[in-house]
Design a protein around this motif. Sequence first.
Motif, PDB file in Angstrom:
ATOM      1  N   ALA A   1      52.814   6.147 126.294  1.00 38.83           N
ATOM      2  CA  ALA A   1      52.176   7.460 126.362  1.00 38.83           C
ATOM      3  C   ALA A   1      52.193   8.107 124.975  1.00 38.83           C
ATOM      4  O   ALA A   1      53.155   7.924 124.213  1.00 38.83           O
ATOM      5  CB  ALA A   1      52.916   8.355 127.352  1.00 38.83           C
ATOM      6  N   PRO A   2      51.157   8.860 124.633  1.00 45.61           N
ATOM      7  CA  PRO A   2      51.129   9.535 123.330  1.00 45.61           C
ATOM      8  C   PRO A   2      52.350  10.430 123.099  1.00 45.61           C
ATOM      9  O   PRO A   2      52.866  10.488 121.986  1.00 45.61           O
ATOM     10  CB  PRO A   2      49.837  10.356 123.365  1.00 45.61           C
ATOM     11  N   ASN A   3      52.824  11.099 124.143  1.00 44.72           N
ATOM     12  CA  ASN A   3      54.003  11.954 123.980  1.00 44.72           C
ATOM     13  C   ASN A   3      55.234  11.139 123.610  1.00 44.72           C
ATOM     14  O   ASN A   3      56.072  11.587 122.821  1.00 44.72           O
ATOM     15  CB  ASN A   3      54.279  12.755 125.259  1.00 44.72           C
ATOM     16  N   THR A   4      55.347   9.941 124.172  1.00 41.75           N
ATOM     17  CA  THR A   4      56.479   9.071 123.866  1.00 41.75           C
ATOM     18  C   THR A   4      56.413   8.633 122.409  1.00 41.75           C
ATOM     19  O   THR A   4      57.429   8.615 121.711  1.00 41.75           O
ATOM     20  CB  THR A   4      56.493   7.842 124.799  1.00 41.75           C
ATOM     21  N   VAL A   5      55.216   8.317 121.943  1.00 40.63           N
ATOM     22  CA  VAL A   5      55.034   7.950 120.533  1.00 40.63           C
ATOM     23  C   VAL A   5      55.399   9.139 119.646  1.00 40.63           C
ATOM     24  O   VAL A   5      56.073   8.982 118.629  1.00 40.63           O
ATOM     25  CB  VAL A   5      53.588   7.480 120.260  1.00 40.63           C
ATOM     26  N   GLY A   6      54.983  10.336 120.052  1.00 42.97           N
ATOM     27  CA  GLY A   6      55.326  11.536 119.284  1.00 42.97           C
ATOM     28  C   GLY A   6      56.822  11.727 119.158  1.00 42.97           C
ATOM     29  O   GLY A   6      57.330  12.094 118.085  1.00 42.97           O
ATOM     30  N   GLU A   7      57.554  11.472 120.235  1.00 44.40           N
ATOM     31  CA  GLU A   7      59.019  11.584 120.193  1.00 44.40           C
ATOM     32  C   GLU A   7      59.603  10.542 119.237  1.00 44.40           C
ATOM     33  O   GLU A   7      60.550  10.824 118.498  1.00 44.40           O
ATOM     34  CB  GLU A   7      59.604  11.415 121.600  1.00 44.40           C
ATOM     35  N   ALA A   8      59.045   9.334 119.242  1.00 48.93           N
ATOM     36  CA  ALA A   8      59.513   8.287 118.329  1.00 48.93           C
ATOM     37  C   ALA A   8      59.266   8.695 116.875  1.00 48.93           C
ATOM     38  O   ALA A   8      60.123   8.488 116.005  1.00 48.93           O
ATOM     39  CB  ALA A   8      58.817   6.972 118.642  1.00 48.93           C
ATOM     40  N   LEU A   9      58.111   9.304 116.622  1.00 48.72           N
ATOM     41  CA  LEU A   9      57.811   9.752 115.259  1.00 48.72           C
ATOM     42  C   LEU A   9      58.789  10.833 114.815  1.00 48.72           C
ATOM     43  O   LEU A   9      59.197  10.875 113.648  1.00 48.72           O
ATOM     44  CB  LEU A   9      56.367  10.259 115.175  1.00 48.72           C
ATOM     45  N   LYS A  10      59.190  11.702 115.743  1.00 48.65           N
ATOM     46  CA  LYS A  10      60.175  12.739 115.415  1.00 48.65           C
ATOM     47  C   LYS A  10      61.520  12.116 115.042  1.00 48.65           C
ATOM     48  O   LYS A  10      62.207  12.608 114.145  1.00 48.65           O
ATOM     49  CB  LYS A  10      60.350  13.700 116.589  1.00 48.65           C
ATOM     50  N   ILE A  11      61.887  11.043 115.728  1.00 53.55           N
ATOM     51  CA  ILE A  11      63.129  10.346 115.403  1.00 53.55           C
ATOM     52  C   ILE A  11      63.070   9.829 113.965  1.00 53.55           C
ATOM     53  O   ILE A  11      64.006  10.015 113.178  1.00 53.55           O
ATOM     54  CB  ILE A  11      63.378   9.175 116.381  1.00 53.55           C
TER      55      ILE A  11
ATOM     56  N   ALA B   1      61.208  24.235 110.817  1.00 53.24           N
ATOM     57  CA  ALA B   1      61.236  24.861 112.146  1.00 53.24           C
ATOM     58  C   ALA B   1      59.816  25.122 112.631  1.00 53.24           C
ATOM     59  O   ALA B   1      59.495  24.886 113.801  1.00 53.24           O
ATOM     60  CB  ALA B   1      62.043  26.151 112.113  1.00 53.24           C
ATOM     61  N   ARG B   2      58.958  25.586 111.733  1.00 52.21           N
ATOM     62  CA  ARG B   2      57.564  25.860 112.099  1.00 52.21           C
ATOM     63  C   ARG B   2      56.872  24.569 112.556  1.00 52.21           C
ATOM     64  O   ARG B   2      56.164  24.562 113.566  1.00 52.21           O
ATOM     65  CB  ARG B   2      56.824  26.482 110.922  1.00 52.21           C
ATOM     66  N   GLU B   3      57.092  23.474 111.830  1.00 53.71           N
ATOM     67  CA  GLU B   3      56.485  22.195 112.204  1.00 53.71           C
ATOM     68  C   GLU B   3      57.016  21.704 113.549  1.00 53.71           C
ATOM     69  O   GLU B   3      56.253  21.254 114.398  1.00 53.71           O
ATOM     70  CB  GLU B   3      56.762  21.148 111.127  1.00 53.71           C
ATOM     71  N   THR B   4      58.327  21.802 113.731  1.00 57.77           N
ATOM     72  CA  THR B   4      58.936  21.359 114.986  1.00 57.77           C
ATOM     73  C   THR B   4      58.428  22.179 116.154  1.00 57.77           C
ATOM     74  O   THR B   4      58.048  21.640 117.200  1.00 57.77           O
ATOM     75  CB  THR B   4      60.470  21.450 114.903  1.00 57.77           C
ATOM     76  N   LEU B   5      58.404  23.500 115.982  1.00 54.81           N
ATOM     77  CA  LEU B   5      57.924  24.373 117.055  1.00 54.81           C
ATOM     78  C   LEU B   5      56.438  24.147 117.335  1.00 54.81           C
ATOM     79  O   LEU B   5      56.002  24.177 118.491  1.00 54.81           O
ATOM     80  CB  LEU B   5      58.195  25.837 116.720  1.00 54.81           C
TER      81      LEU B   5
END
Length: 118
Positions: free
Chosen positions: A40-50, A84-88
């Motif tokens: 899922a795209p959201n799962t990929v997004g979480e991996a990119l955050k890691i 913080a702005r990017e994360t939020l």
Amino acid sequence: MAIDRAEIAAQLRREIKRGHYTPGDKLPSQRALAADLGAAPNTVGEALKILAAEGLLLVRPKSGALVLDPATSGDESSDPVADARETLGALQVGIREVRSQLNALDRRVAEALERLPR
């Protein structure tokens, strides 16, 4: 079984270390990576955050993920307000995606209820 964010992060980390993606390269979009990895795209997004937390990527909403040079990325001073702005902002995008999915599900449930005999 679906691939999880840790597995995706590990795979991308290996590709970066092997030179498939080099510093300065922009990764494919989350949707493209998701399609390639069967996630899922959201799962990929979480991996990119890691990987961003590890200093391997710079992730900016609507701009994509840029591979950083691990040797120099730790030397740059970080702006906590910008971080913080990017994360939020990324969280806000995720919330909007989930809200859209919930609205679509709600419509399908309402349509299914209408089709049931009384």
